[in-house]
Each structure stands twice: as structure tokens, then as C-alpha cells.
Design a protein around this motif. Structure first.
Motif, PDB file in Angstrom:
ATOM      1  N   ARG A  15      38.933  70.680  59.284  1.00  0.00           N
ATOM      2  CA  ARG A  15      37.660  71.147  58.701  1.00  0.00           C
ATOM      3  C   ARG A  15      37.598  70.872  57.207  1.00  0.00           C
ATOM      4  O   ARG A  15      36.535  70.599  56.649  1.00  0.00           O
ATOM      5  CB  ARG A  15      37.480  72.647  58.940  1.00  0.00           C
ATOM      6  CG  ARG A  15      37.222  73.035  60.377  1.00  0.00           C
ATOM      7  CD  ARG A  15      36.601  74.433  60.459  1.00  0.00           C
ATOM      8  NE  ARG A  15      37.406  75.444  59.788  1.00  0.00           N
ATOM      9  CZ  ARG A  15      38.385  76.129  60.364  1.00  0.00           C
ATOM     10  NH1 ARG A  15      38.675  75.899  61.642  1.00  0.00           N
ATOM     11  NH2 ARG A  15      39.071  77.036  59.691  1.00  0.00           N
ATOM     12  N   ALA A  16      38.766  70.925  56.537  1.00  0.00           N
ATOM     13  CA  ALA A  16      38.799  70.742  55.084  1.00  0.00           C
ATOM     14  C   ALA A  16      38.648  69.289  54.676  1.00  0.00           C
ATOM     15  O   ALA A  16      38.434  68.994  53.492  1.00  0.00           O
ATOM     16  CB  ALA A  16      40.104  71.294  54.523  1.00  0.00           C
ATOM     17  N   ALA A  17      38.762  68.364  55.628  1.00  0.00           N
ATOM     18  CA  ALA A  17      38.663  66.940  55.296  1.00  0.00           C
ATOM     19  C   ALA A  17      37.223  66.571  54.990  1.00  0.00           C
ATOM     20  O   ALA A  17      36.278  67.281  55.347  1.00  0.00           O
ATOM     21  CB  ALA A  17      39.178  66.098  56.457  1.00  0.00           C
ATOM     22  N   GLY A  18      37.051  65.423  54.333  1.00  0.00           N
ATOM     23  CA  GLY A  18      35.722  64.973  53.955  1.00  0.00           C
ATOM     24  C   GLY A  18      34.927  64.489  55.143  1.00  0.00           C
ATOM     25  O   GLY A  18      35.416  64.433  56.270  1.00  0.00           O
ATOM     26  N   LEU A  77      44.992  64.218  53.267  1.00  0.00           N
ATOM     27  CA  LEU A  77      43.954  65.008  52.593  1.00  0.00           C
ATOM     28  C   LEU A  77      43.888  64.649  51.113  1.00  0.00           C
ATOM     29  O   LEU A  77      42.801  64.516  50.538  1.00  0.00           O
ATOM     30  CB  LEU A  77      44.254  66.505  52.758  1.00  0.00           C
ATOM     31  CG  LEU A  77      43.911  67.132  54.112  1.00  0.00           C
ATOM     32  CD1 LEU A  77      44.405  68.572  54.164  1.00  0.00           C
ATOM     33  CD2 LEU A  77      42.398  67.098  54.352  1.00  0.00           C
ATOM     34  N   ALA A  78      45.071  64.480  50.466  1.00  0.00           N
ATOM     35  CA  ALA A  78      45.099  64.154  49.045  1.00  0.00           C
ATOM     36  C   ALA A  78      44.487  62.783  48.775  1.00  0.00           C
ATOM     37  O   ALA A  78      43.864  62.568  47.725  1.00  0.00           O
ATOM     38  CB  ALA A  78      46.540  64.200  48.531  1.00  0.00           C
ATOM     39  N   ARG A  79      44.648  61.850  49.724  1.00  0.00           N
ATOM     40  CA  ARG A  79      44.066  60.510  49.561  1.00  0.00           C
ATOM     41  C   ARG A  79      42.561  60.508  49.781  1.00  0.00           C
ATOM     42  O   ARG A  79      41.883  59.537  49.456  1.00  0.00           O
ATOM     43  CB  ARG A  79      44.693  59.532  50.555  1.00  0.00           C
ATOM     44  CG  ARG A  79      46.089  59.080  50.253  1.00  0.00           C
ATOM     45  CD  ARG A  79      46.440  57.858  51.097  1.00  0.00           C
ATOM     46  NE  ARG A  79      46.253  58.133  52.519  1.00  0.00           N
ATOM     47  CZ  ARG A  79      47.215  58.556  53.332  1.00  0.00           C
ATOM     48  NH1 ARG A  79      48.437  58.752  52.839  1.00  0.00           N
ATOM     49  NH2 ARG A  79      46.988  58.763  54.596  1.00  0.00           N
ATOM     50  N   ARG A 136      37.401  62.924  57.909  1.00  0.00           N
ATOM     51  CA  ARG A 136      37.688  63.903  58.954  1.00  0.00           C
ATOM     52  C   ARG A 136      38.149  63.196  60.231  1.00  0.00           C
ATOM     53  O   ARG A 136      39.017  63.690  60.955  1.00  0.00           O
ATOM     54  CB  ARG A 136      36.462  64.760  59.234  1.00  0.00           C
ATOM     55  CG  ARG A 136      36.727  65.839  60.307  1.00  0.00           C
ATOM     56  CD  ARG A 136      35.562  66.790  60.471  1.00  0.00           C
ATOM     57  NE  ARG A 136      35.463  67.677  59.327  1.00  0.00           N
ATOM     58  CZ  ARG A 136      34.414  67.756  58.498  1.00  0.00           C
ATOM     59  NH1 ARG A 136      33.385  66.945  58.697  1.00  0.00           N
ATOM     60  NH2 ARG A 136      34.398  68.587  57.490  1.00  0.00           N
ATOM     61  N   THR A 137      37.570  62.034  60.504  1.00  0.00           N
ATOM     62  CA  THR A 137      37.981  61.261  61.672  1.00  0.00           C
ATOM     63  C   THR A 137      39.470  60.911  61.587  1.00  0.00           C
ATOM     64  O   THR A 137      40.238  61.121  62.526  1.00  0.00           O
ATOM     65  CB  THR A 137      37.170  59.962  61.774  1.00  0.00           C
ATOM     66  OG1 THR A 137      35.804  60.276  61.955  1.00  0.00           O
ATOM     67  CG2 THR A 137      37.658  59.105  62.924  1.00  0.00           C
ATOM     68  N   GLU A 138      39.888  60.393  60.436  1.00  0.00           N
ATOM     69  CA  GLU A 138      41.284  59.976  60.273  1.00  0.00           C
ATOM     70  C   GLU A 138      42.234  61.167  60.310  1.00  0.00           C
ATOM     71  O   GLU A 138      43.305  61.105  60.922  1.00  0.00           O
ATOM     72  CB  GLU A 138      41.436  59.219  58.946  1.00  0.00           C
ATOM     73  CG  GLU A 138      40.692  57.883  58.930  1.00  0.00           C
ATOM     74  CD  GLU A 138      40.574  57.300  57.538  1.00  0.00           C
ATOM     75  OE1 GLU A 138      40.628  56.067  57.415  1.00  0.00           O
ATOM     76  OE2 GLU A 138      40.425  58.083  56.567  1.00  0.00           O
ATOM     77  N   GLY A 170      35.390  72.043  62.963  1.00  0.00           N
ATOM     78  CA  GLY A 170      34.248  71.741  62.109  1.00  0.00           C
ATOM     79  C   GLY A 170      33.262  70.789  62.741  1.00  0.00           C
ATOM     80  O   GLY A 170      33.625  69.946  63.569  1.00  0.00           O
ATOM     81  N   GLU A 171      31.976  70.918  62.357  1.00  0.00           N
ATOM     82  CA  GLU A 171      30.899  70.045  62.820  1.00  0.00           C
ATOM     83  C   GLU A 171      30.790  70.003  64.344  1.00  0.00           C
ATOM     84  O   GLU A 171      30.450  68.983  64.924  1.00  0.00           O
ATOM     85  CB  GLU A 171      31.071  68.616  62.276  1.00  0.00           C
ATOM     86  CG  GLU A 171      30.925  68.520  60.767  1.00  0.00           C
ATOM     87  CD  GLU A 171      30.819  67.080  60.293  1.00  0.00           C
ATOM     88  OE1 GLU A 171      30.906  66.168  61.141  1.00  0.00           O
ATOM     89  OE2 GLU A 171      30.636  66.870  59.088  1.00  0.00           O
ATOM     90  N   GLY A 172      31.097  71.119  64.987  1.00  0.00           N
ATOM     91  CA  GLY A 172      31.014  71.174  66.441  1.00  0.00           C
ATOM     92  C   GLY A 172      32.205  70.560  67.156  1.00  0.00           C
ATOM     93  O   GLY A 172      32.235  70.513  68.379  1.00  0.00           O
ATOM     94  N   TRP A 173      33.184  70.064  66.400  1.00  0.00           N
ATOM     95  CA  TRP A 173      34.385  69.508  67.028  1.00  0.00           C
ATOM     96  C   TRP A 173      35.319  70.634  67.447  1.00  0.00           C
ATOM     97  O   TRP A 173      35.433  71.660  66.776  1.00  0.00           O
ATOM     98  CB  TRP A 173      35.136  68.592  66.066  1.00  0.00           C
ATOM     99  CG  TRP A 173      34.378  67.367  65.646  1.00  0.00           C
ATOM    100  CD1 TRP A 173      33.116  67.014  65.990  1.00  0.00           C
ATOM    101  CD2 TRP A 173      34.870  66.361  64.771  1.00  0.00           C
ATOM    102  NE1 TRP A 173      32.777  65.838  65.400  1.00  0.00           N
ATOM    103  CE2 TRP A 173      33.827  65.405  64.635  1.00  0.00           C
ATOM    104  CE3 TRP A 173      36.047  66.164  64.093  1.00  0.00           C
ATOM    105  CZ2 TRP A 173      33.960  64.278  63.847  1.00  0.00           C
ATOM    106  CZ3 TRP A 173      36.202  65.033  63.312  1.00  0.00           C
ATOM    107  CH2 TRP A 173      35.155  64.091  63.187  1.00  0.00           C
ATOM    108  N   ILE A 174      36.042  70.412  68.520  1.00  0.00           N
ATOM    109  CA  ILE A 174      37.034  71.375  69.005  1.00  0.00           C
ATOM    110  C   ILE A 174      38.361  70.648  69.190  1.00  0.00           C
ATOM    111  O   ILE A 174      38.416  69.609  69.855  1.00  0.00           O
ATOM    112  CB  ILE A 174      36.595  72.015  70.337  1.00  0.00           C
ATOM    113  CG1 ILE A 174      35.289  72.803  70.151  1.00  0.00           C
ATOM    114  CG2 ILE A 174      37.687  72.940  70.885  1.00  0.00           C
ATOM    115  CD1 ILE A 174      34.713  73.338  71.443  1.00  0.00           C
TER     116      ILE A 174
END
Length: 568
Positions: A239-242, A148-150, A154-156, A209-213
Motif C-alpha cells: 500500500r505504501a508503494a507509489g 520502496l527506497a528506489r 506498486r506493481t513491482e 490498497g486500490e482494491g487489491w488483496i
């Protein structure tokens, strides 16, 4: 001395250690001696242990208490060996050594691999182990936070989170899906080989997030309930990822993660150093020759090297060279072509099957010189000819070998080819016998006992102090294999929550403790004689007549010494 109560219900025997002071007997959870039976009251009786002995007091139970066949109206003395009866449950007072009721080594928590979980084990695995939380918090969570800091996408983060949960949690698999309303689209998954996730009462689903489960398929509903907050927290990290940087997630399940090297039980420095070196050797392409007596764990070390190597994704191919006659051994090694003999069909050999993988040749010292020459040719050319074939087939094989024979002596008298030896022995290691590393015995015994009990769906307290002493004193001529078999045997006689004591061990093991190893000259000579006879028998493949000839003693004399020294 100490005391315990031995209870028998049906064909099951349960042993309860009796602490000094009062021990409450009954069916409720607070009882020190808990007996779940319809005729036993919640608070049935009290057993008191003092310097004067054991006394039993009835606590107004519905079905009464008896000692030695007599009804206990107030309090009764119960000598060692006395029969006791709580309702219709029979038992007896047993006097034992203090060391047999004290824990010498506690057992680790049962392994949580799916293959180890008994069917219908929800009630058994009803509590949460802190080990999973510790692994996730100390090893996996920092990796996600760094991602997250890098600014990882969201995929990664989702892929890293799925892998982290799969490794740390008691689950069959983790998957990320996209909710399409009436259907779900599988985006990717991290699953154990052969353990696909199945949504149901064992699963926890959380919004990523974005409909992902994010869905985790646990081993039991109890685990699903306990770990649900953690799954929701991990989903919040996703969800917090870009936003996605690659525009699209990979479609379909990702291949299972490559297997991690197995972790051997805690070992003393000598063997730990062997495994440490093996981990480094595994990364290269050097051949390995493992020496050691039968049962010392040579194959276990070979499997460790394969699992830690770049070829770990392929199956390890194994063959015991001492188990087959020459002609059959060659067909197993090199394969056969169709039509070599009447009714023979084409069949690949071990070298061909191990192409791109590792071949473990156990007891390579038992191989005929002609077979050695053919193996040398395969290793030199990297290809193999099936018996009866004209065309060569590729054989990119890493060879790991093992033997309990003295190959140095065999090289000197020409029974083993020197050129083949240099092909298979880039790294030579000797695994010491168990009697030379007695400090390993408690850890190995606990590891094998925990493994056997987990297969039965059984939790036991551990191994008593006296039992640990007996295990350490015994010489273990069968080495680690014999210890493993002994722990598997005793696990069949243990009940839930019990302690493995000396009464469950074989007589030859407890006899070694009672006699003591000692340092008297007679004891030292007998141990040396026994070790030498066992080694020669191993080198002769168990053929007693051949061993007697090599030992320069009569056959009947050897049988007599084997019996006297306890050699089976």
C-alpha cells in the motif's frame, strides 16, 4: 551406566531416558515420563535414579503401580530388566550406556515442502518455526525495503512481495487479486509447481490498497494464524508503494519461479569444494564426467549441476546404461521409428526427449563400443536419427555422465573410445567414498533421518552419542545410498520425541564400533582387502565369477573372503 524406561502400548514402543534424580511419571504435560493412557493418573508415580540404582514410588494413583508383579505401596527397588506397570501400561527398566541417552547430534526442524507434509498434519505442525521469520527478515525484507527506497511501483513491490512470501513462508502459493464486489479478478500469482492456492481456512487475506488483496495459502490453519500479522505487514508495504507505472498488471498467473539449486547437507571441505566448483561449471555448456564408487552420490551431484544451470526449467532426463542390453539401450537412447519391427510404434529416445535440456548417462563405462560410436555422432552433429528413420531430429543436449569403472584403463585397452571420452569429459570430478570422508557421516545421517521422519509426520530428538560413533566407525561399503537406506529403516521404529540409539541400528554397524577400526596391521590389511574386493565387484557389475578371475583367486575363496569381510 544410565537407565531408561521402555513402555509398550499396543504395537508401539516408547523409550524414556531417566535422568539422575527424580523422574515424574503420569499423563500431565509436566511429567518427564508422559504416558497418555486412560489408566495412568496425571501424577502417577516417581522414578528415582541414584548411584544405588532405581526406585519406584507410587503417588496415590487410581490404578496402582507394580514392580516385578508386586504392588508398590510405598517405594520399591527396580533392578535393570525389572518389569514395571502403571495402571494397565506395561514397561521395564533398561540399563544402557551413558552415550546412548546423550544427544550426539540434534535433528534439524522438519522440512516444510508441501510434498513432505502428511495429510491431516495440522496438530503436528502446530508451532511456528523461527527459520521462516529469519529467512524473510534477513534475505527478503531488505529487498522489499530497497525497492520502496528506489521508488518502485506498486506493481513491482507487489510482485516482489508475493515472490518473497512464497520462498520464505510455509505456504503453497501467494496471489494478488482485485476485489470486483461479487467477484475477484486474479492479477498475478507466485505458486509452487503443482500446488495452486485455494482460498479457505488455510489462507490469509490482507488489503494491499486500490482494491487489491494479498492472499497467502498456508500449509495448515495453524500456520495461517501464526503468520497472519506478517502477511498484513507485507500488504502495508505494498500500500505504501507509489502508483503503477505500467498502467496495468500482467493478467493471469505468472509461471512458477524457476527451481533453485538444491542445497546439499553440510559437508566437509573436500566435498563442499566439489559442489562449489560444480556451481560454477553449471553456468557453462561444458560436459561433465563424474567418477566414484556406487552409492557415493554421483546422480545427486548431476542433479545439482542441472538445477543450477540455465536449463533448470526443463526436466532432467536420466538413463542407467548398465541396466539394459545393447539393442534395448540403443532404442532407449535414440528412439525407434514406426514399422521397424512388427507391432513397433514410433517412440522418442532420451536424446530427443532431452532436447534443450540435460541428459544424465549413469554407468556410461558399461556401454558397448558400437553404442559409443552412435553417441559420439549425436554429440558432434547435434541431431539424432531414430532407429529405422531417414530424417534427423534436433538434439541440443548437455550431457552429464557418471561411472564407477576405471575409464583410464578402459581407454588404454580400447574398451572405451578416446574421442567420445573427450566429448563427455570437459570437467572430470571424482566423488570420494564415504569411508574417506567420515566427518560427513553425522550431518548426512541427521539430514536423511530428518527427511524420513518428516515423511512420517514424526519429530525425534536426534541421534545419540554412541549411535553417532557407531555410524562413523562403520565403513559403509554402499556409501551414501546405504546410509540413506539405514536412516529410512530406523525411522520406522522411532516414536515421537525419541533419540536414535545403537539398539535401533543394524548389528553389523554396532559391531564395527565394538571391535573398533584400530591401527593394528591386521585391521589395516583387512580394510584394504575389503575396499579392493568391493571396487572390483562394482567394476564387474556384481558378477562374482568375473571378479574372482580379475582378482586371480578361486571362486569359493572369494565367497569365503566376502563372508569374512562382511561384503553382501
Amino acid at each position: 551406566m544410565a537407565y531408561r524406561l521402555v513402555i509398550r502400548i499396543g504395537d508401539r514402543t516408547k523409550r524414556f531416558p531417566l535422568e539422575p534424580g527424580e523422574n515424574l511419571v503420569g499423563s500431565c504435560a509436566e511429567c518427564a515420563v508422559r504416558i497418555s493412557h486412560p489408566t495412568v493418573s496425571r501424577r502417577h508415580a516417581m522414578i528415582a535414579v541414584s548411584d544405588q540404582g532405581v526406585s519406584v514410588t507410587d503417588l496415590g494413583s487410581r490404578n496402582g503401580t507394580r514392580v516385578g508383579g508386586r504392588v508398590v505401596t510405598d517405594s520399591a527397588t527396580a533392578a535393570a530388566g525389572a518389569s514395571v506397570r502403571f495402571g494397565s501400561v506395561e514397561g521395564r527398566i533398561e540399563e544402557v550406556g551413558v552415550g546412548d541417552v546423550e544427544v550426539g547430534i540434534s535433528l534439524p526442524a522438519p522440512a516444510l515442502e508441501p510434498s513432505r507434509i502428511p495429510r491431516g498434519a495440522d496438530s503436528f505442525f502446530s508451532t511456528v518455526t523461527p527459520a521462516a521469520f529469519e529467512v524473510f527478515a534477513l534475505e527478503r525484507f531488505p529487498e522489499l525495503a530497497e525497492g520502496l527506497a528506489r521508488g518502485d511501483s506498486r506493481t513491482e513491490i507487489a510482485q516482489a512481495a508475493a515472490t518473497a512470501l512464497r520462498h520464505a513462508m510455509p505456504c503453497r502459493g501467494v496471489e494478488v487479486v482485485r476485489d470486483r464486489g461479487h467477484t475477484e479478478e486474479l492479477l498475478f500469482a507466485s505458486v509452487r509447481s503443482g500446488e495452486p492456492g485455494t482460498p479457505g481456512r488455510d489462507s490469509v487475506a490482507a488489503d494491499a490498497g486500490e482494491g487489491w488483496i494479498l492472499r497467502v495459502d498456508f500449509l495448515s490453519p495453524a500456520f495461517a494464524r501464526s503468520y497472519a500479522p506478517l502477511v498484513r505487514g507485507v500488504a502495508a508495504l505494498v500500500r505504501a508503494a507509489g502508483p503503477r507505472t505500467d498502467g496495468q498488471l500482467p493478467r493471469g498467473p505468472v509461471a512458477p519461479d524457476p527451481p533453485e539449486p538444491p542445497r546439499p547437507p553440510s559437508l566437509v571441505r573436500q566435498v563442499r569444494e566439489i559442489y562449489s566448483q560444480a556451481g560454477r561449471i553449471a553456468g557453462g555448456r561444458v560436459s561433465v564426467l563424474i567418477k566414484g564408487e556406487s552409492g557415493t552420490g554421483k546422480e545427486l551431484l548431476a542433479r545439482y549441476i542441472h538445477a543450477a544451470s540455465e536449463r533448470a526449467g526443463a526436466r532432467l532426463v536420466t538413463l542407467n546404461c548398465a541396466a539394459l542390453p545393447r539393442d534395448l539401450l540403443e532404442s532407449e537412447l535414440f528412439g525407434v521409428e514406426r514399422g521397424v519391427a512388427t507391432g513397433v510404434e514410433a517412440r522418442a529416445g532420451k536424446f530427443e526427449s532431452a532436447h534443450g535440456s540435460t541428459l544424465f548417462l549413469d554407468e556410461i563405462g558399461d556401454m558397448a563400443p558400437e553404442t559409443q560410436a552412435r553417441i559420439l555422432r549425436v554429440l558432434q552433429e547435434g541431431e539424432v536419427h531414430r532407429i529405422g528413420a531417414t530424417q534427423a531430429r534436433p538434439a541440443d543436449v548437455r550431457v552429464l555422465s557418471a561411472t564407477n569403472r576405471d575409464l583410464d584403463a578402459m581407454l588404454e585397452d580400447g574398451r572405451f573410445r578416446r574421442d567420445l571420452y573427450h566429448r563427455i569429459a570437459d570437467w572430470v570430478v571424482e566423488v570420494p567414498p564415504l569411508r574417506q570422508r567420515r566427518a560427513d557421516i553425522p550431518n548426512l545421517a541427521a539430514h536423511f533421518l530428518a527427511e524420513a521422519c518428516c515423511e512420517r509426520g514424526l519429530r525425534v530428538a536426534g541421534i545419540s552419542r554412541d549411535a553417532v560413533e557407531a555410524l562413523i566407525t562403520y565403513d559403509w561399503p554402499g556409501n551414501v545410498r546405504e546410509l540413506q537406506k539405514e536412516m529410512r529403516r530406523v525411522a520406522l521404529f522411532l516414536e515421537e520425541g525419541e533419540l536414535l540409539d545403537t539398539a535401533r541400528l543394524q548389528a553389523k554397524i554396532t559391531r564395527a564400533r565394538s571391535t573398533g577400526s584400530g591401527d593394528a596391521l591386521k585391521d589395516v590389511l583387512e580394510r584394504a582387502e575389503r575396499d579392493h574386493i568391493v571396487r572390483v565387484l562394482d567394476e564387474c557389475g556384481g558378477m562374482v565369477a568375473e571378479a574372482a578371475e580379475r582378482l586371480a583367486m578361486g571362486l569359493s575363496t572369494l565367497y569365503r573372503r566376502m563372508k569374512a569381510l562382511g561384503i553382501e
